[in-house]
Structure formats: C-alpha cells, structure tokens
Design an enzyme around this catalytic site. Sequence first.
Site, PDB file in Angstrom:
ATOM      1  N   CYS A 332       0.930  -1.308   0.144  1.00  0.00           N
ATOM      2  CA  CYS A 332      -0.056  -0.081   0.027  1.00  0.00           C
ATOM      3  C   CYS A 332       1.004   1.174   0.004  1.00  0.00           C
ATOM      4  O   CYS A 332       1.469   1.582  -0.911  1.00  0.00           O
ATOM      5  CB  CYS A 332      -1.080  -0.097   1.369  1.00  0.00           C
ATOM      6  N   HIS A 430      -3.845  -5.828   1.094  1.00  0.00           N
ATOM      7  CA  HIS A 430      -3.348  -5.955   2.590  1.00  0.00           C
ATOM      8  C   HIS A 430      -3.852  -7.715   2.603  1.00  0.00           C
ATOM      9  O   HIS A 430      -4.866  -7.966   2.166  1.00  0.00           O
ATOM     10  CB  HIS A 430      -4.145  -4.917   3.675  1.00  0.00           C
TER      11      HIS A 430
END
Length: 485
Positions: A332, A430
């Site tokens: 991310c 994630h």
Amino acid sequence: MNARTLMIQGTGSDVGKSLIVAGLARAFTRRGLRVRPFKPQNMSNNAAVTAEGGEIGRAQALQARAAGVAPSVHMNPVLLKPQSETGAQVVVQGRRVGTARAREYQGWKPRLMACVLDSFGRLRAEADLVLVEGAGSASEVNLRAGDIANMGFARASGTPVVLLGDIDRGGVIASLVGTRAVLDPEDAAMVRGFLVNRFRGDPDLFADGMALIAARTGWPALGLIPHFPEAARLPAEDVLGLRGAERPGGRVVAVPVLPRIANFDDLDPLRAEPGVSVVLVAPGRPLPAEADLVLLPGSKTTIPDLIAFREQGWDIDLKAHVRRGGRVLGLCGGYQMLGTRIADPHGIEGELPEIEGLGLLDVATVMTPDKRLAPAEGVSLPDATPFRGYEMHLGETRGPDAARPLLRLADGRPDGAVSPDGLVCGTYVHGLFADDRQRALWLGRLGAAPSGASYEAGLDSTLDALADHLERHVDLDRLHALAAG
C-alpha cells in the site's frame, strides 16, 4: 426486544480492554447468545474493511470474529485515524467525512453522538448482548464535556460499566481508586464493579489488594485475571502493541517502523512462522544488512513517512540491500514509496504537491480523493496462486513496471508491480500473509520452510483459549446479570 448491554472501560490505554471484550464475546457466544461488539469511538491507523465497503478499528473486527459474525461499520461508528500529532482523519459509520484538529474535533462531538447512538441501536436490535469497549482512560475528566467514548456514552445509552485495571504495569490500586476519586457522582454510579488484568504469581497474595480497592471505591471485585501469554498471537491494534519476533537462524524480514505505520497486522502471520525472524527497525537504527526481505508497510500519510524514511538514511540502506540481491515488498503506502514519484494535487497529505520516490519501481502515484475500501481476491502472477485480502487506499499507481503486475484480482484488474529482475515488488492488497497459500509462496521465495499451520485457525484457537481463561477467572453469570436489559 433490545439486547442487554455492558461496557468495559479502562483506567488507561493498553490495559487490555480490546482483549477482554474479545474473550467475553467468544465466551458468551459459546453459551448461545447473539453477541455484538461495539466501540463508540476508536483511534487507530490499523483498520479493517467491512462487507459494506467501510472501515472500522481492527480490534472490533477481531471481536466480531470472536462473536462469529461479520464485521459491520456500526460496531465502530467513529474511527479517528491520526495524520499528525494534533490532527486526524474522521471516519463516521465507515466513511471518511473529513479531517479535524483536536480542538476542532470537540465541536463535532454533539453531532457524532447521534451517529453513535444510531449504530448502537441497530446492533441492540439484532443481538442478545452488546459488549461495549471504552477508549483510553475513564478518568480523563478534562475531556468529559461532550464525551462520546466513555462515561458520556454510558450515561446517554444507560449502559452499565465494568472498570478494568492492569496490574502488570504497576500502580493498579492507585489507578482504580484514583479513577473513583475523580469521577463525578453520576458517572461513578454507572460503574458496577472492577476487574484486575494481567496478574502474575499467586492470586492469594493480592486478595488484600482486591479487598482494599473494593473498600475504597465501593465497587465489587468481579475478577482477578492472570496474564494470558497467548494474547501475543492475536493482532494488536495500537502501535504500542507492535511486536517483532527475532529468532536466531530464521529468515530475516526487516520492517522499518514508520511514524504513521498503518495496518501493521500484515506482520502478524509472519511473526507466527518459526522459520522467520521479524525485525522491527526503529528510528536511529540501520536496516540490517542480513535481511532477506525488507517489507515497507502501509502508511496513513505516505509523503510525510517517505520524508521520515529518507531522514533515517533508510533509502541508502534499501538500495544497498537490493544491490546485494535482497528482496523488497511494499504494501500500500510502502508500494507508493517504491515508485519514482508521488503527486498530491489535491493536498490530501499536506502542502507538498509532489515528492520524488525511492525509484526502485518504475511507477508513479497520484493521490486521489476517493478511497478504495473493499475485500479483494484473485491470483498472484505468474504462478496463479489464489489469495484473499483487502484494499484500503487512496491513490492510483501506473507505469512500465505495472505492466508486470504482482496480482490479478477476481474482477480482472491487475494490481501492483514487479521490477525487471523480480527483486522489488509492490501491491495495494493487505492481508496477503494471512492467506496460508500466499505466505507459503513468499516463504519459499526466501528459502524458508512454512510451518503448514493455518493462521486463521490459529486465531480461532487462541480466542477459544482466551474465553476458557475468562471462564476460569471471571464470574460470567454475574457479568451477564449486571448488564442492562
């Protein structure tokens, strides 16, 4: 018929409120009750995605798991995600509504209480028992006016309170008796009893202490809970609980601890692997030369954290690591840092419109106002190994290295990028390491043998052990009787 309700408040932060609520949720669920966890206001950059496409604190997602239900935005209607020392992004019922400085936020609270009570009512309508977790300390009477997180909520909703103290940090008698001393009479009357958490040793030696607290406060003792070491196997929400797992001889995964590190539960499945040494690199320390993988974690504020990364000299260490043939994975915000530049034309992260990236991936990111929040599944490339995880990010990343995506999502979208030599990878997804298949794949790349244990099954086993622990040391029948109906 509305559910019974009970609130666990603490004498301070990190006294074990989240853990106790999770254990109680599992214990009462095993007794056949429909249990829902609830936290009116949470402050954390460790968030979970819900099926509605919103976000809540990671602790409430774990508590929902303990209760055997899907996480909902109504379990944590107000989530504050710190962006600086004095300001935070405000998420209401799963959606970002703006940013506020601490003083400004006080003026928001009357409006937010209506949202909190709305979500609470929705949960009560579908449950037999709602277990509420307070925030920080119940004794912060300087913040009592307009409070929505502790006694303000308890009074507004008519929810009885059990106060939790932590003996492991010392001073538990003073913290419980002191809390009673500073509460006004109406707030103190909401407390139905107290629990003492994380006791080590012979409980008979603290019997006089429990009696003294009861005598000084007028609150009955509801349990002395011994230290539960297995708690380290469960995800920590607060950065205070961020833990490494250094093991001699294990493959080394080095993780720089960024000032606004986010979603660091990505590390938990790696910590659980006996063949892996997770090394948290604090500011002031270099990235270890012996690292097999440097993992750049998520960040709440990518640009300020990239500046901090450079200030530590970690950019130099990282490039030396790659020259030695070491692997790098950016998750991310960490993925965004690995590119050539990050542009922020809308000023989402501050006044800096653009910053040069680390240049290890030939991609560039543009920060966008719309946030993507969704469960994610698909396959990794080119091996076609399935994965499940979630997306939670601002920004779009494109460039030549994105033509070699790391993942392909179920809807056909490519995700991430891989350098030409395959050593540097990045992704917006994630939760990859919580997927046993992906964790085994990455451990294989590092030359480590995976344990073969299921991470998800391990979480449930630990939650069951926690519920057993509370059954032994807390009178759950009495707690249920104390809950308001």
